[in-house]
Design a protein around this motif. Structure first.
Motif, mmCIF file in Angstrom:
data_model
loop_
_atom_site.group_PDB
_atom_site.id
_atom_site.type_symbol
_atom_site.label_atom_id
_atom_site.label_comp_id
_atom_site.label_asym_id
_atom_site.label_seq_id
_atom_site.Cartn_x
_atom_site.Cartn_y
_atom_site.Cartn_z
ATOM 1 N N PRO A 132 19.741 5.350 13.793
ATOM 2 C CA PRO A 132 19.518 5.088 15.220
ATOM 3 C C PRO A 132 20.565 4.188 15.862
ATOM 4 O O PRO A 132 20.829 4.309 17.062
ATOM 5 N N ALA A 143 16.477 2.641 19.658
ATOM 6 C CA ALA A 143 16.269 3.710 20.643
ATOM 7 C C ALA A 143 16.107 3.141 22.045
ATOM 8 O O ALA A 143 16.650 3.683 23.018
ATOM 9 N N ALA A 181 23.371 5.919 17.662
ATOM 10 C CA ALA A 181 23.073 6.317 19.034
ATOM 11 C C ALA A 181 23.284 5.137 19.980
ATOM 12 O O ALA A 181 23.836 5.294 21.078
ATOM 13 N N THR A 182 22.843 3.955 19.555
ATOM 14 C CA THR A 182 23.041 2.761 20.370
ATOM 15 C C THR A 182 24.523 2.511 20.615
ATOM 16 O O THR A 182 24.951 2.247 21.745
ATOM 17 N N ILE A 214 13.238 2.188 14.209
ATOM 18 C CA ILE A 214 13.764 3.279 15.028
ATOM 19 C C ILE A 214 13.635 2.942 16.516
ATOM 20 O O ILE A 214 14.551 3.186 17.307
ATOM 21 N N THR A 227 19.402 2.005 23.211
ATOM 22 C CA THR A 227 20.199 3.175 23.586
ATOM 23 C C THR A 227 19.899 3.598 25.014
ATOM 24 O O THR A 227 20.803 3.853 25.811
ATOM 25 N N ASN A 228 18.615 3.658 25.364
ATOM 26 C CA ASN A 228 18.223 4.123 26.698
ATOM 27 C C ASN A 228 18.552 3.120 27.791
ATOM 28 O O ASN A 228 18.663 3.504 28.961
ATOM 29 N N ASN A 233 18.858 9.441 15.888
ATOM 30 C CA ASN A 233 17.535 8.811 15.876
ATOM 31 C C ASN A 233 16.588 9.452 14.873
ATOM 32 O O ASN A 233 15.731 8.774 14.302
ATOM 33 N N ASN A 234 16.722 10.752 14.652
ATOM 34 C CA ASN A 234 15.776 11.463 13.790
ATOM 35 C C ASN A 234 16.272 11.657 12.366
ATOM 36 O O ASN A 234 15.508 12.100 11.509
ATOM 37 N N ASN A 281 22.742 11.837 19.947
ATOM 38 C CA ASN A 281 21.823 10.696 19.853
ATOM 39 C C ASN A 281 20.479 11.107 19.267
ATOM 40 O O ASN A 281 19.874 10.361 18.479
ATOM 41 N N GLY A 311 14.733 16.836 18.343
ATOM 42 C CA GLY A 311 14.505 15.746 17.394
ATOM 43 C C GLY A 311 13.468 16.054 16.325
ATOM 44 O O GLY A 311 13.748 15.927 15.121
#
Length: 226
Positions: A159, A20, A162-163, A16, A23-24, A154-155, A150, A71
């Motif tokens: 995940p 994540a 989201a990326t 995960i 993604t950020n 992720n949750n 996103n 989340g």
């Protein structure tokens, strides 16, 4: 804890954490592209962009907090196989986000003539800050939908979705739209282009998140009946 237990947990966490983190990393890229385009128009535009960067956390910080808060609620209800509550939490988060952003947008529009004076700026800088106050609502509606989507990915065990959405927004949704907007209407056009590029990815993320939850709900109902 033993080494084998830690390694087993690490693999689960990194499955995960890795997407994540990726993604950020996309958001700074999108902001860097916008800053690079704005820099072509001189110090005044950069100053306005800096002021806007100070306004955003104060005005829209709740949107960032919401994407983090929803989340655990999604994950808890997923673990309990309460897919109806997962769907409701996702829907309620979007409704709350829309209501909050519209309220903040109305305040910013009402104060759009006074906010530049609070920072002691005039002329082009003031015009761009005022323009941001007038158009920020739609921009953050789409970004808020992307953030919540996103959080759901992720949750709920997806995940890399989201990326994909965040990097899509930071590249395909930012570069061509921002450059096209700047070419058509200068700094204001760049801001509008940045917002427009975020729209399709925000709407797309929310739509896919609801589709994934609906699929889980259908599959869960079948499992329970079986």
């Amino acid at each position: 804890p033993t080494r084998s237990q830690m390694l087993a947990d690490l693999r689960a966490v990194m499955s995960i954490a890795t997407p994540a983190v990726l993604t950020n990393l996309a958001s700074p890229l999108a902001l860097a592209v916008l800053a690079a385009v704005m820099a072509r128009y001189g110090d005044g535009v950069i100053a306005a962009n800096t002021i806007i960067d100070r306004i955003v956390p104060l005005a829209y910080g709740v949107v960032f907090a919401l994407s983090g808060a929803v989340g655990p609620i999604l994950g808890q209800n997923l673990g309990a196989r309460r897919y109806d509550r997962v769907e409701k939490a996702l829907r309620d988060a979007l409704i709350f986000m829309i209501a909050y952003i519209v309220a903040v947008w109305l305040v910013l529009m009402a104060l759009s003539g006074r906010i530049p004076a609070m920072f002691g700026v005039t002329g082009e800088v003031a015009d761009l800050v005022t323009f941001f106050c007038l158009i920020s609502g739609p921009t953050w509606l789409f970004l808020g939908a992307l953030f919540i989507g996103n959080a759901a990915f992720n949750n709920l065990g997806f995940p890399f979705y989201a990326t994909a959405f965040n990097w899509g927004r930071a590249t395909l949704g930012t570069v061509p739209f921002t450059l096209a907007g700047a070419w058509l209407a200068g700094p204001r056009g760049a801001s509008v282009g940045f917002s427009a590029g975020s729209a399709m990815f925000g709407i797309g993320a929310a739509f896919v998140a609801f589709r994934l939850v609906a699929r889980m709900k259908d599959r869960g109902d079948l499992d329970i009946k079986a």
